[in-house]
Design an enzyme around this catalytic site. Sequence first.
Site, mmCIF file in Angstrom:
data_model
loop_
_atom_site.group_PDB
_atom_site.id
_atom_site.type_symbol
_atom_site.label_atom_id
_atom_site.label_comp_id
_atom_site.label_asym_id
_atom_site.label_seq_id
_atom_site.Cartn_x
_atom_site.Cartn_y
_atom_site.Cartn_z
ATOM 1 N N ARG A 196 0.858 -1.184 0.000
ATOM 2 C CA ARG A 196 0.000 0.000 0.000
ATOM 3 C C ARG A 196 0.898 1.239 0.000
ATOM 4 O O ARG A 196 1.990 1.233 0.571
ATOM 5 C CB ARG A 196 -0.865 -0.010 1.260
ATOM 6 C CG ARG A 196 -1.822 1.149 1.377
ATOM 7 C CD ARG A 196 -2.622 1.031 2.659
ATOM 8 N NE ARG A 196 -3.508 2.179 2.834
ATOM 9 C CZ ARG A 196 -4.044 2.509 3.983
ATOM 10 N NH1 ARG A 196 -3.800 1.787 5.066
ATOM 11 N NH2 ARG A 196 -4.828 3.554 4.072
ATOM 12 N N HIS A 197 0.422 2.292 -0.612
ATOM 13 C CA HIS A 197 1.149 3.570 -0.656
ATOM 14 C C HIS A 197 1.487 4.078 0.744
ATOM 15 O O HIS A 197 0.916 3.629 1.740
ATOM 16 C CB HIS A 197 0.310 4.621 -1.395
ATOM 17 C CG HIS A 197 -1.023 4.846 -0.742
ATOM 18 N ND1 HIS A 197 -1.174 5.615 0.404
ATOM 19 C CD2 HIS A 197 -2.250 4.401 -1.065
ATOM 20 C CE1 HIS A 197 -2.448 5.635 0.757
ATOM 21 N NE2 HIS A 197 -3.127 4.897 -0.121
ATOM 22 N N GLY A 198 2.371 5.051 0.797
ATOM 23 C CA GLY A 198 2.714 5.708 2.058
ATOM 24 C C GLY A 198 1.563 6.561 2.577
ATOM 25 O O GLY A 198 0.554 6.778 1.895
ATOM 26 N N GLU A 199 1.735 7.065 3.762
ATOM 27 C CA GLU A 199 0.699 7.840 4.456
ATOM 28 C C GLU A 199 0.299 9.114 3.705
ATOM 29 O O GLU A 199 1.143 9.810 3.142
ATOM 30 C CB GLU A 199 1.235 8.221 5.837
ATOM 31 C CG GLU A 199 0.294 9.071 6.660
ATOM 32 C CD GLU A 199 0.977 9.576 7.902
ATOM 33 O OE1 GLU A 199 0.808 8.939 8.956
ATOM 34 O OE2 GLU A 199 1.692 10.613 7.818
ATOM 35 N N TRP A 232 -5.210 12.444 4.400
ATOM 36 C CA TRP A 232 -6.541 11.867 4.629
ATOM 37 C C TRP A 232 -6.466 10.557 5.396
ATOM 38 O O TRP A 232 -7.396 10.205 6.108
ATOM 39 C CB TRP A 232 -7.299 11.707 3.315
ATOM 40 C CG TRP A 232 -7.907 12.998 2.833
ATOM 41 C CD1 TRP A 232 -7.688 14.254 3.324
ATOM 42 C CD2 TRP A 232 -8.827 13.159 1.761
ATOM 43 N NE1 TRP A 232 -8.400 15.188 2.621
ATOM 44 C CE2 TRP A 232 -9.120 14.530 1.644
ATOM 45 C CE3 TRP A 232 -9.422 12.284 0.861
ATOM 46 C CZ2 TRP A 232 -9.988 15.041 0.697
ATOM 47 C CZ3 TRP A 232 -10.289 12.786 -0.098
ATOM 48 C CH2 TRP A 232 -10.573 14.153 -0.168
ATOM 49 N N ASN A 233 -5.339 9.809 5.298
ATOM 50 C CA ASN A 233 -5.164 8.642 6.163
ATOM 51 C C ASN A 233 -5.104 9.121 7.613
ATOM 52 O O ASN A 233 -5.748 8.540 8.490
ATOM 53 C CB ASN A 233 -3.881 7.885 5.841
ATOM 54 C CG ASN A 233 -3.857 7.229 4.488
ATOM 55 O OD1 ASN A 233 -2.792 7.069 3.908
ATOM 56 N ND2 ASN A 233 -4.996 6.825 3.943
ATOM 57 N N GLY A 283 -10.245 7.057 -1.700
ATOM 58 C CA GLY A 283 -10.820 6.558 -2.936
ATOM 59 C C GLY A 283 -10.033 7.008 -4.152
ATOM 60 O O GLY A 283 -8.804 6.970 -4.171
ATOM 61 N N ARG A 334 -0.362 9.304 -4.809
ATOM 62 C CA ARG A 334 0.146 8.696 -3.574
ATOM 63 C C ARG A 334 0.812 7.341 -3.856
ATOM 64 O O ARG A 334 1.795 6.988 -3.216
ATOM 65 C CB ARG A 334 -0.956 8.577 -2.525
ATOM 66 C CG ARG A 334 -2.173 7.774 -2.919
ATOM 67 C CD ARG A 334 -3.305 8.000 -1.895
ATOM 68 N NE ARG A 334 -4.483 7.213 -2.146
ATOM 69 C CZ ARG A 334 -5.526 7.606 -2.867
ATOM 70 N NH1 ARG A 334 -5.525 8.800 -3.447
ATOM 71 N NH2 ARG A 334 -6.584 6.830 -3.004
ATOM 72 N N GLU A 346 -7.505 3.104 -7.124
ATOM 73 C CA GLU A 346 -8.434 2.811 -6.027
ATOM 74 C C GLU A 346 -9.876 2.965 -6.484
ATOM 75 O O GLU A 346 -10.170 3.691 -7.436
ATOM 76 C CB GLU A 346 -8.152 3.738 -4.832
ATOM 77 C CG GLU A 346 -9.059 3.548 -3.631
ATOM 78 C CD GLU A 346 -8.975 2.177 -2.968
ATOM 79 O OE1 GLU A 346 -9.417 1.186 -3.591
ATOM 80 O OE2 GLU A 346 -8.501 2.098 -1.822
#
Length: 177
Positions: free
Chosen positions: A8-11, A14-15, A22, A60, A84
Site C-alpha cells: 500500500r502507498h505511504g501515508e 486523509w489517512n 478513494g 500517492r 483505487e
Amino acid sequence: MGTLYFTRHGETIWNVENKICGATNIDLTERGHEQAIALGKQLAVEKLPIDEILYSPLVRASETARHISEETRISMRMESRLKEQNFGRYESTPRDGQEFRAAKAHFLDRYDGGESMMQLCQRVYNLIDDIRADNRTYLLVAHNGIARVVNSYFYNMTNEEYAAFGIKNCEVKTYTW
C-alpha cells in the site's frame, strides 16, 4: 510457482484524518515519503526477485513506487487497473461513518457516481489473471481497497472478513500460486 508482492502507498493527510481517499488524488505526507523510501531500502537489502513494479496512477501510489524504484533500481510502470475504487459521494467522508459502512455491504452499489465493488473486483482480478499468464514477478503499489481485492483473489473470505481486511501504509504482502 509464481509470486506476487503487494504494498500500500505511504501515508496521506486523509489517512491521518481518517477520511476516505478513494479515487481522489491525495499526495503523500512527509512521513509517507519517508515510509516509501524506507520500504525501498528494505527491499533493496532483501533482494526480492521482483522483475517490475506496477503502480496505480494516483499520485500517492506513483510517488511511493518512484521512491521504491529509486532505491531498488527496479523498473516501474503505471497500471490503470490498480487505481483505487471510486467511492462517489463518500470520497473525503469519515472511513468509519455508519452510512458508508452500511453502503459497503452492497457490492453492486455505485455510491452515487462511483464504482461498485463488483466492478472493482473484475478489473483487479483481470489484472492478476494477466500477471499469472505473464510468468514474471511483480510488486503492485496501490491502495487498501485494492489490497482487499488482491487478498480475496488468493483466499476465501466472508463479506465481513473482506470488509475488515486492510494493510498498513508501506506494508508488504506476498502471494504465491
